[in-house]
Design an enzyme around this catalytic site. Structure first.
Site, PDB file in Angstrom:
ATOM      1  CG  HIS A   3      -1.947  -1.123   1.130  1.00  0.00           C
ATOM      2  ND1 HIS A   3      -3.104  -0.958   0.402  1.00  0.00           N
ATOM      3  CD2 HIS A   3      -1.990  -2.374   1.621  1.00  0.00           C
ATOM      4  CE1 HIS A   3      -3.830  -2.073   0.476  1.00  0.00           C
ATOM      5  NE2 HIS A   3      -3.175  -2.946   1.204  1.00  0.00           N
ATOM      6  CE  LYS A   4       3.934   4.042  -5.281  1.00  0.00           C
ATOM      7  NZ  LYS A   4       5.153   4.674  -4.696  1.00  0.00           N
ATOM      8  CD1 TRP A   6      -4.279   3.329   1.611  1.00  0.00           C
ATOM      9  CD2 TRP A   6      -4.428   4.600   3.437  1.00  0.00           C
ATOM     10  NE1 TRP A   6      -5.421   4.089   1.491  1.00  0.00           N
ATOM     11  CE2 TRP A   6      -5.528   4.883   2.605  1.00  0.00           C
ATOM     12  CE3 TRP A   6      -4.302   5.291   4.643  1.00  0.00           C
ATOM     13  CZ2 TRP A   6      -6.513   5.825   2.931  1.00  0.00           C
ATOM     14  CZ3 TRP A   6      -5.278   6.224   4.979  1.00  0.00           C
ATOM     15  CH2 TRP A   6      -6.361   6.486   4.133  1.00  0.00           C
ATOM     16  CG  ASN A 137     -19.388   8.590   2.871  1.00  0.00           C
ATOM     17  OD1 ASN A 137     -19.084   7.850   1.938  1.00  0.00           O
ATOM     18  ND2 ASN A 137     -20.432   8.353   3.658  1.00  0.00           N
ATOM     19  CG  PHE A 138     -20.330  10.897  -0.391  1.00  0.00           C
ATOM     20  CD1 PHE A 138     -20.641  11.657   0.725  1.00  0.00           C
ATOM     21  CD2 PHE A 138     -21.210   9.887  -0.757  1.00  0.00           C
ATOM     22  CE1 PHE A 138     -21.802  11.424   1.465  1.00  0.00           C
ATOM     23  CE2 PHE A 138     -22.372   9.649  -0.044  1.00  0.00           C
ATOM     24  CZ  PHE A 138     -22.670  10.415   1.065  1.00  0.00           C
ATOM     25  CG  LEU A 139     -12.106   8.764  -2.744  1.00  0.00           C
ATOM     26  CD1 LEU A 139     -11.591  10.101  -3.273  1.00  0.00           C
ATOM     27  CD2 LEU A 139     -11.005   8.048  -1.968  1.00  0.00           C
ATOM     28  CB  SER A 147      -4.924   3.774 -12.636  1.00  0.00           C
ATOM     29  OG  SER A 147      -5.166   3.988 -14.004  1.00  0.00           O
ATOM     30  CE  LYS A 148      -5.790  11.002 -16.417  1.00  0.00           C
ATOM     31  NZ  LYS A 148      -4.561  11.390 -17.148  1.00  0.00           N
ATOM     32  CB  THR A 173     -16.856   2.357   5.560  1.00  0.00           C
ATOM     33  OG1 THR A 173     -17.595   3.154   4.641  1.00  0.00           O
ATOM     34  CG2 THR A 173     -17.388   2.512   6.958  1.00  0.00           C
ATOM     35  CG  LEU A 389     -25.017   8.652   6.210  1.00  0.00           C
ATOM     36  CD1 LEU A 389     -25.292  10.128   5.975  1.00  0.00           C
ATOM     37  CD2 LEU A 389     -26.288   7.888   6.542  1.00  0.00           C
TER      38      LEU A 389
END
Ligand SMILES: COc1cccc(CC(=N)NC(=O)c2cccnc2OC2CCNCC2)c1
Length: 389
Positions: A3-4, A6, A137-139, A147-148, A173, A389
């Site tokens: 996970h580069k 994280w 949320n909502f990313l 993948s950019k 989440t 949500l």
């Protein structure tokens, strides 16, 4: 799997699992305001940051359309979440919200919205520690820009803007495993309209089952069974807050709701959130509460149906009415309101009713995360009292 991004963040790392020398609580100390980057992170040259004013009908529509066409799909790419504009306006503007945390990315040339990420403030308790956090949320990144490596810079930008408001923890989440879940939940579905669910491929006809037998299996009464079961009203906010605060105190991680929060998050709002309570006909005491939110999904590539109307279990409290009966009443009123399916996670005490009320297991998992806050031992889903949500 590497996970580069994280591995560079203050989150529980896989290598730390089981290390009892690490204590619960913040992983990094707060950053002094003077050390927080004052200007936004760099985007690829043909893109620019924008703050999405959710009070603007036009901007709300842009966010709605981006998510409608590019947000989360199920594992078989049959469905895509289709949050309504009203829902987004509600979810993104709770008491004390920060407009600057509604972050968009536009293509400079076309000015089109091509990505979004949001945060809202929340007080979340972890064991006995009540912490001001951002719920992220909502990313969403447009399908054509995947993948950019836009997501990491959007996460860093929302983190920077959250830090500027002197908040250093977050909750989120994901359907994917990242370093490191505080718990992993199973999701469950209860058919309300089995014929449509089978027609659209959400469910399959059981072995040795006919369609008419299946319809009969999921049939529900026309009205709730519990005497005193009614919609929540503004006057109920104090008693629902008391009921909910007391109930949530049993879980290791849970929201620390006050009356202002309850008024926003749990008062019924047409096509957004439904909430009900049981008022004892004798004593007029509020003894139980149940709620679910409305999150339709677009049905991708079906000639007959375009939308799956889904209810998602939210917060439920039973102190007098058995939880099984209370949730069956929730199913009944959801069916009355034309929902096709009722979804629930195996959090809180939900496991106690899922099988008996004919929920079937979903084919995926939802992982919960905290940012910059270590909880040494992962929780069981039944120890989690937080529904995002
Ligand atoms: C039925 O249409 C779908 C459209 C997109 C994805 C999924 C599967 C899925 N990923 N479901 C969940 O994450 C889920 C299942 C049960 C309860 N809550 C859930 O997610 C909530 C909470 C997290 N943010 C999305 C909504 C289903």
């Amino acid at each position: 799997k590497r996970h580069k991004f994280w591995e560079t963040q203050p989150v529980g790392q896989f290598k730390d699992i089981g290390d009892s020398s690490l204590s619960d609580g913040p992983i990094e100390p707060p950053t002094p305001l003077s050390e927080i980057k004052q200007e936004p992170y760099n985007l690829p040259s043909s893109y620019e940051w924008t703050t999405c004013d959710m009070d603007s009908e036009e901007t709300c529509m842009e966010v709605y359309n981006l998510l409608k066409n590019n947000y989360v799909e199920d594992d078989e790419n049959l469905f895509r979440f289709n949050y309504s504009k009203e829902f987004l306006g509600w979810a993104l503007r709770p008491p004390g919200y920060y407009p600057s945390w509604h972050i968009g990315v536009r293509a400079k040339a076309s000015k089109k919205l091509v990505a979004f990420i949001s945060g809202v403030p929340a007080r979340i308790r972890a064991r006995n520690d009540v912490v001001k956090m951002a719920e992220i949320n909502f990313l969403c990144v447009h399908k054509k820009l995947r993948s950019k490596r836009l997501a990491p810079v959007m996460i860093k930008e929302v983190t920077r803007r959250v830090h500027l408001e002197n908040i250093f923890q977050a909750a989120y989440t994901a359907g994917v495993v990242l370093p490191t879940p505080i718990t992993t939940c199973q999701y469950w579905h209860r058919s309300l309209n089995p014929k449509k669910l089978i027609d659209v491929g959400f469910s399959r006809l059981g072995a040795r089952m006919t369609m008419s037998r299946t319809i009969k299996l999921y049939k529900l009464p026309d009205s709730p069974a519990t005497p005193g079961f009614r919609k929540m009203e503004l006057r109920d906010v104090p008693s629902v807050t008391r009921l909910l605060r007391n109930y949530l105190s049993q879980f290791i991680v849970a929201p620390d709701f006050d009356e202002t929060d309850v008024e926003h998050w749990l008062l019924p709002k047409e096509s957004v959130v439904d909430s009900f309570l049981v008022e004892s006909p004798e004593t007029h005491e509020v003894t139980d509460f149940c709620s679910f939110y409305t999150l339709p999904s677009s049905i991708l590539g079906n000639q007959t149906y375009s939308t799956l109307k889904a209810a998602y279990s939210y917060y439920n409290v039973s102190t007098k009415t058995p939880l099984l009966q209370l949730m069956n009443d929730a199913l009944i009123v959801a069916k009355q309101r034309d929902f096709d399916v009722f979804n629930a996670l195996d959090v809180m005490e939900n496991e106690s009713f899922l099988k008996e009320l004919k929920f079937g297991p979903g084919d995926g998992q939802l992982h919960y995360y905290l940012y910059n806050y270590r909880i040494r031992d992962a929780l069981k889903p039944s120890e989690l009292g937080l529904v995002l949500l």
